[in-house]
Design an enzyme around this catalytic site. Structure first.
Site: not given
Length: 616
Positions: A123, A491, A517
């Protein structure tokens, strides 16, 4: 002609000491004068998307040296957002992006490297390396670790494809047995690689292709497949060629800022909107543009979102399609091919592997190519064997998916939706904008209103959801979770997953100054700017207030009179040092996080750091 940067440390009598140290790393007389290529790896045993990268840096290094360069590998950090999720570990995820960018800059500039190969995957690693590359503006090639195979589980006599989010939802659903939860948990993440849906990691790895900084297949070829090795081999040769073109031929067209131009950012965002990518990509593209001194803003994203259709739907937007299926349909190049046919992207831009994107599409778009090797490349299939080993299988689909009317990737005429997969909302609740992943929102709730249920933290919201205190029609407001207020902009995958498990995924909305997310779906509106900690209206919402959401008209509104709002602002100001801070929240914030918060900017600016804030 620009001199090789590395000659600062390799040439001249005064650099005898530096050369002595270079020799201690293995360099010989004949190596001085060759381009020194930094291999920025991100291997770690904490993250399945990076667990297989240990030897891949040296694979690239060998190819660099075979092509006539000198390779020097280093490592940076990588946080697993899934493991950090649902507790205070998530506070560190977004700030790690800045540390990754800084670490790459520090290593490359301290040692005067001439070019970089960035081995990323998950990520914050791809965005962090992208930010560093645009800061440094020296030749770069991105090659990621690749996506994980989708999980498969036998439940009720049927085989179901699944991913990480399925495990979270099942675990919170009282109707799912312990045995089924265990089966899902053991099957959800079967191999190395980035999680198998169109979550943040895979979205960003796809976008590096669209930006022109990665090879075809970077975003979709499975981590486990033998064909992915070719990307690492080619990256090693390509980066030496790019370095020579810049330093020996004065060809600045190979530099990241020449390739990842404003128009290239438009291409990347257009791709993201068309495939319903993660909302986090908005943050990361804004941040990367900032580092490249490119004036790409939320207004540009809003403009693009109004004209780009959804051509591809992948988990979490739909349950049974994963990135391995996108690859079978031709991957990023196939989606870009459809967008180019419709006149929605710029085809005349350079990419690292071809003179222009349009020329690359002639070879790599399945509907245009006559190359058997390209077709074979996109027939790469999951092996179905749990493993942490890269390139460990060579399974093939019998045929590719080129059905653009009903397949995984559609043409514009058969789009899943004429409206894009991401939208920017504005209104008194989000004067600087908010982001929603429309590809994951059910059509029945595109227009929604309801009473506010206000929470000062993600933890408090989760507790209320699991205690069955949330009712259909409620609008959850989770605030003081922005870049500064969290700090770190957590998130919210657990709240949205738990709403699904309670049967409320299509019956409630969630609004936050935090983020979501890539695995989130439902009416989940994040990045509300300005955030509560900056004096945003979200900080003044009270329990029971009416909130209106109108995605088709891009509106997010708190139903409140000017008089009532003025009264609330006055009452907040009277709190003095306690103003614009979460009430009754106990959270230990480390010095490292406080430093990030002191410099963090709004989500509307990509949550990048602004050192000037320290002096105001």
């Amino acid at each position: 002609m620009p001199p090789y940067r590395s000659r600062t440390t390799t040439h001249g009598r005064n650099m005898a000491g530096a050369r002595g140290l270079w020799r201690a790393t293995g360099m010989k007389d004949g190596d001085f004068g060759k381009p020194i290529i930094a291999v920025a790896n991100s291997f770690t045993q904490f993250v399945p998307g990076h667990v297989h990268l240990k030897d891949l840096g040296q694979l690239v290094a060998r190819e660099i040296e075979a092509a006539g360069g000198v390779a020097k590998e280093f490592n940076t950090i990588a946080v697993d957002d899934g493991i950090a999720m649902g507790h205070d570990g998530m506070l560190y995820s977004l700030p790690s992006r800045e540390i990754i960018a800084d670490s790459v800059e520090y290593m490359v500039n301290a040692h005067c490297a001439d070019a970089i190969v960035c081995i990323s995957n998950c990520d914050k690693i791809t965005p962090g390396m992208l930010m560093a590359s645009l800061r440094l503006n020296i030749p770069v090639v991105f090659v990621s670790g690749g996506p994980m195979e989708a999980g498969k589980v036998l439940l009720g006599g049927k085989t179901k494809a699944l991913d990480l989010v399925d495990a979270m939802v099942a675990a919170a659903d009282d109707k799912v047995s312990e045995a089924d939860v265990a089966a899902i948990e053991r099957s959800a993440c079967p191999t190395c690689g980035s999680c198998s849906g169109m979550f943040t990691a895979n979205s960003m790895n796809c976008l590096t292709e669209a930006l022109g900084l990665a090879l075809p297949g970077n975003g979709s070829m499975l981590a486990t497949h033998g064909d992915r090795k070719r990307l690492f081999v080619e990256a090693g040769h390509l980066i030496v060629d790019l370095a020579r073109r810049y330093y020996e031929q004065d060809d600045s067209s190979v530099l990241p800022r020449s390739i990842a131009s404003f128009a290239a950012f438009e291409n990347a965002m257009t791709l993201d909107i068309s495939m319903g990518g993660s909302t986090n990509t908005v943050l990361h593209l804004l941040a990367a543009a900032h580092e490249g001194e490119i004036d790409f803003t939320m207004a540009d994203i809003d403009r693009l979102s109004r004209r780009v259709p959804v051509l591809c739907k992948v988990a979490p937007a739909v349950a049974d399609v994963h990135v391995e299926d996108v690859h079978r349909a031709g991957g990023v190049m196939a989606i870009l091919g459809e967008l180019e046919r419709a006149g929605l992207i710029h085809g005349d831009l350079p990419v690292v592997h071809a003179p222009s994107l349009k020329e690359a599409l002639e070879r790599w778009d399945l509907r245009r190519t006559s190359s058997e090797s390209v077709t074979e490349f996109f027939r790469a299939a999951p092996g179905g064997v749990p493993t942490q080993v890269a390139f460990s299988q060579n399974a093939r689909w019998k045929e590719t998916d080129v059905d653009r009317a009903g397949g995984v990737i559609r043409d514009v005429e058969h789009a899943f939706s004429k409206d894009g997969g991401l939208a920017v909302l504005y209104g008194n609740l989000a004067e600087d904008g908010a982001i929603v992943k429309t590809a994951g929102v059910d059509a029945s709730i595109l227009v929604f209103s309801g009473p506010a249920r206000v929470f000062e933290s993600q933890d408090a919201a989760v507790e209320a959801i699991l205690a069955n205190q949330i009712k259909p029609g409620d609008v959850l407001v989770i605030r003081y979770e922005g870049p500064r207020g969290g700090p770190g902009m957590q998130e919210m995958l657990y709240p949205t997953s738990y709403l699904k498990s309670k049967g409320l995924g299509k019956a409630c909305a969630l609004i936050t100054d935090g983020r979501f997310s890539g695995g989130t779906s439902g009416l989940s509106i994040g990045h509300v700017s300005p955030e509560a900690a900056e004096g945003g209206l979200i900080g003044l919402v009270e329990e029971g207030d009416s909130i209106q959401i109108d995605i088709p008209n891009r509106r997010l509104h708190l139903d409140i009179s000017d008089e009532a709002l003025a009264h609330r602002r006055t009452a907040m100001a009277e709190k003095g040092k306690g103003a614009w801070k979460p009430a009754h929240r106990t959270r230990k914030v480390s010095t490292a996080l406080r430093a990030y918060a002191a410099m963090a900017t709004s989500a509307a600016r990509g949550a990048v750091r602004d050192v000037d804030q320290l002096f105001h």
